[in-house]
Enzyme design. Structure first.
Site, PDB file in Angstrom:
ATOM      1  N   ASN A  52       1.086  -2.425   5.742  1.00 49.39           N
ATOM      2  CA  ASN A  52       1.831  -3.891   5.757  1.00 49.39           C
ATOM      3  C   ASN A  52       3.150  -3.580   6.025  1.00 49.39           C
ATOM      4  O   ASN A  52       3.742  -2.961   5.364  1.00 49.39           O
ATOM      5  CB  ASN A  52       1.523  -4.725   4.554  1.00 49.39           C
ATOM      6  CG  ASN A  52       0.315  -5.591   4.865  1.00 49.39           C
ATOM      7  OD1 ASN A  52      -0.223  -5.698   5.680  1.00 49.39           O
ATOM      8  ND2 ASN A  52      -0.329  -6.087   3.481  1.00 49.39           N
TER       9      ASN A  52
ATOM     10  N   CYS B 135       0.621  -1.127  -0.090  1.00 53.35           N
ATOM     11  CA  CYS B 135      -0.031  -0.041   0.324  1.00 53.35           C
ATOM     12  C   CYS B 135       0.944   1.091   0.015  1.00 53.35           C
ATOM     13  O   CYS B 135       2.141   1.233   0.186  1.00 53.35           O
ATOM     14  CB  CYS B 135      -1.017  -0.166   1.158  1.00 53.35           C
ATOM     15  SG  CYS B 135      -1.822  -1.479   1.502  1.00 53.35           S
TER      16      CYS B 135
ATOM     17  N   ARG C 229      -4.697   7.063   1.387  1.00 54.61           N
ATOM     18  CA  ARG C 229      -3.830   5.787   1.059  1.00 54.61           C
ATOM     19  C   ARG C 229      -4.437   5.123  -0.209  1.00 54.61           C
ATOM     20  O   ARG C 229      -5.644   5.194  -0.309  1.00 54.61           O
ATOM     21  CB  ARG C 229      -3.754   4.802   2.348  1.00 54.61           C
ATOM     22  CG  ARG C 229      -4.756   4.583   2.924  1.00 54.61           C
ATOM     23  CD  ARG C 229      -5.465   3.209   2.393  1.00 54.61           C
ATOM     24  NE  ARG C 229      -4.654   1.943   2.943  1.00 54.61           N
ATOM     25  CZ  ARG C 229      -4.372   1.465   3.777  1.00 54.61           C
ATOM     26  NH1 ARG C 229      -4.799   1.655   5.001  1.00 54.61           N
ATOM     27  NH2 ARG C 229      -3.214   0.467   3.867  1.00 54.61           N
TER      28      ARG C 229
END
Length: 323
Positions: A78, A2, A16
């Site tokens: 992540n 991401c 995001r």
């Protein structure tokens, strides 16, 4: 995989991309001031209102990214292979990893307050349930004045100033930031021939000042590309210009279905892209299957109630014919 980013024009924005191979059924969620958070360490009511993207599990909003009514924003990305959390400690303020975003946003007005709070808590690896194990994440926290990255690794808690206003995944943020040194010669302006005065080298295309900007899908390359784009982009001050520009910035790192194939045969893609006007409490978003910009305004909801407001994001592409 991401990418998160910020943008400051007349107002402040943060958002995001969520790049993954499947969706958990996430929804835009408004948490009013009197919703009861049953955190591990305490019950929390009468807190700041929050808006963000969340998966609702057993009545608890598991936020991916969010902002509170005071303009503080937070996103978890992540951080696989590097994130390490603690065991609960008796007598400490134990906060499970999945509680981190609402725990901070429910009580902090600024990045400065968030820094103070984070250093007092013990972030634990307790999973939400057997079906929802603890995710390996790190976080960007930002307001209109500053941005930081928060990482928990085997070396402990790290809080890093983020002058780029962007964040991706691995490696740890200090190494990501150091990696930008290799791109210091890039420019949005046209290049000059510095190769040799003995060769009549000429520009053959516009945009050659950015030759060498990485175009692959790895997190390090997306970090460099998003940072270059965000730091050099020019936007108007209006809401439509600002929101549109924000989606263009994150559009440079979108994942196209089929271009990142996983060992299980599935493909990672940009499931949704968000843009939060933190000062107005408006959550804008697009999805892979619907690129029209939709929005939820938290202040159109009753923020004194105790029930969540939820808005599904699934919808098919909308095409407008011009003839």
């Amino acid at each position: 995989m991401c990418t998160a980013a910020t943008l400051k024009t007349r107002d402040f924005y943060m958002g995001r991309t969520l790049d993954y191979e499947f969706s958990y059924g996430e929804e835009v969620t408004v948490v009013p001031r009197n919703f009861v958070f049953n955190f591990k360490s305490e019950k929390c009511q009468n807190h700041y209102a929050i808006i963000g993207m969340a998966h609702l599990a057993e009545g608890f909003p598991l936020f991916y990214d969010a902002a509170n009514e005071k303009g503080l924003c937070m996103a978890g990305l992540n951080f696989v292979g590097n994130a390490e959390y603690n065991r609960p400690v008796e007598g400490a303020t134990n906060v499970a990893q999945y509680e981190f975003i609402p725990f901070v946003l429910s009580r902090c007005q600024s990045v400065g307050q968030a820094k103070e709070l984070i250093q007092k808590i013990n972030l634990t690896k307790e999973p939400f349930s057997d079906k929802l194990p603890t995710a390996q994440l790190h976080w960007m926290i930002a307001d209109s004045d500053e941005a930081i990255v928060v990482e928990y690794t085997r070396d402990g808690l790290g809080i890093f100033d983020n002058p780029t206003g962007v964040m991706t995944n691995n490696p740890p943020f200090p190494r990501q930031l150091f990696g930008l040194n290799r791109y210091m010669s890039l420019s949005p302006c046209e290049p000059e021939n510095r190769f040799s005065e003995h060769l009549p080298l000429e520009r053959y295309s516009r945009g050659m000042g950015a030759l060498g900007l990485p175009g692959d899908l790895s997190s390090g390359s997306r970090f460099a590309r998003a940072a270059f784009t965000r730091l050099n982009s020019i936007s108007g001050e209006s809401e439509k210009e600002s929101v549109g520009q924000f989606f263009h910035i994150l559009g440079t790192v979108e994942q196209v279905n089929g271009c990142c194939r996983l060992e299980n045969g599935k493909c990672e893609m940009t499931i949704y892209t968000s843009c939060i006007n933190a000062q107005r409490g408006i959550y804008y978003f697009t999805t892979y299957k619907n690129r029209s910009i939709r929005a939820v305004d938290m202040h159109r909801e009753d923020l004194e109630k105790s029930e969540l407001s939820r808005f599904p994001i699934g919808a098919e592409e909308q095409i407008t014919f011009c003839n």
